[in-house]
Design an enzyme around this catalytic site. Sequence first.
Site, mmCIF file in Angstrom:
data_model
loop_
_atom_site.group_PDB
_atom_site.id
_atom_site.type_symbol
_atom_site.label_atom_id
_atom_site.label_comp_id
_atom_site.label_asym_id
_atom_site.label_seq_id
_atom_site.Cartn_x
_atom_site.Cartn_y
_atom_site.Cartn_z
ATOM 1 N N PRO A 123 0.811 -1.222 0.000
ATOM 2 C CA PRO A 123 0.000 0.000 0.000
ATOM 3 C C PRO A 123 0.843 1.270 0.000
ATOM 4 O O PRO A 123 0.328 2.364 -0.227
ATOM 5 C CB PRO A 123 -0.833 -0.116 1.290
ATOM 6 C CG PRO A 123 -0.089 -1.067 2.149
ATOM 7 C CD PRO A 123 0.584 -2.024 1.222
ATOM 8 N N GLU A 179 1.767 -8.744 9.419
ATOM 9 C CA GLU A 179 1.761 -7.293 9.655
ATOM 10 C C GLU A 179 2.706 -6.548 8.723
ATOM 11 O O GLU A 179 2.734 -5.328 8.706
ATOM 12 C CB GLU A 179 2.144 -6.996 11.107
ATOM 13 C CG GLU A 179 1.055 -7.316 12.112
ATOM 14 C CD GLU A 179 -0.211 -6.509 11.861
ATOM 15 O OE1 GLU A 179 -0.120 -5.283 11.737
ATOM 16 O OE2 GLU A 179 -1.282 -7.128 11.795
ATOM 17 N N ARG A 182 -1.893 -8.406 -20.780
ATOM 18 C CA ARG A 182 -2.640 -7.866 -21.915
ATOM 19 C C ARG A 182 -1.756 -7.055 -22.860
ATOM 20 O O ARG A 182 -2.118 -6.849 -24.018
ATOM 21 C CB ARG A 182 -3.803 -7.002 -21.425
ATOM 22 C CG ARG A 182 -4.887 -7.757 -20.683
ATOM 23 C CD ARG A 182 -6.019 -6.835 -20.260
ATOM 24 N NE ARG A 182 -6.634 -6.171 -21.406
ATOM 25 C CZ ARG A 182 -7.539 -6.721 -22.201
ATOM 26 N NH1 ARG A 182 -7.922 -7.964 -21.993
ATOM 27 N NH2 ARG A 182 -8.054 -6.039 -23.205
ATOM 28 N N ASP A 235 -8.884 -0.195 -24.914
ATOM 29 C CA ASP A 235 -9.337 -0.481 -23.561
ATOM 30 C C ASP A 235 -9.610 0.813 -22.794
ATOM 31 O O ASP A 235 -8.989 1.847 -23.059
ATOM 32 C CB ASP A 235 -8.279 -1.270 -22.784
ATOM 33 C CG ASP A 235 -8.370 -2.762 -23.046
ATOM 34 O OD1 ASP A 235 -9.428 -3.217 -23.507
ATOM 35 O OD2 ASP A 235 -7.376 -3.458 -22.785
#
Length: 234
Positions: free
Chosen positions: A87, A114, A152, A167
């Site tokens: 993150p 964690e 892709r 796309d």
Amino acid sequence: MKIDVLTLFPEFFSSPLNESLLKKAIDKDLLSVNRINIREFSQNKYHKVDDYPYGGGQGMVMAVEPIVLAYESIPKEKNSKTIFLSPQGQLLTQAKAKDLAAYDQLILLCGHYEGVDERAINLIVDEEISIGDYILTGGELPALVLIDAISRHIDGVVGSKTSVEEDSLSDGLLKYPQYTMPRSFRGEEVPEILLSGHHKNIENWRRELSLRRTQNKRPDLWASYNNKLKKEGK
């Protein structure tokens, strides 16, 4: 392209990699995904890969040694990059996926518990990437998302190169609405312009709807798109 995944749960990838376009890409040798079980590189008899954090705190932290040893077991291509799914990383975008597809090899580190001992990140990771501002139980799902998004952009994986170029998000905009048979369903009709056979008018209509949809549904993308145009002097 070669992708090596450092993970505590290698079987997590079994089903997704045996379905749809990913399976076809692997079968055609356009993509290889090698899963390395970090637990096999633990240096204690219980194959322990985590421990309590120094300084106290909740949960367990993945240990540096088995991660680095697992990484060192991987043969490296000259044009390779190691990514930690985190993150803290840069948000994954269509443009980033396309850029990463240019590498010969990607090594993906999947965290758990964690977190990961910071020394492992310092020693082996080139870049951190996030798939969104939310927390999952581990890095395996983000790794699969990244693999799918990158695949892709590998030549031959998607049948039509034009399909990839059109796309959603490829040009910073959402894709226009699409329709197929039947022409009428429960009072909902296919727009007449799509039945006209006038390709230039259809192209203009699709472009207009793409702009309108982005503005209405994703004002963040719309702002970025307009900022890009301003920088380009358009």
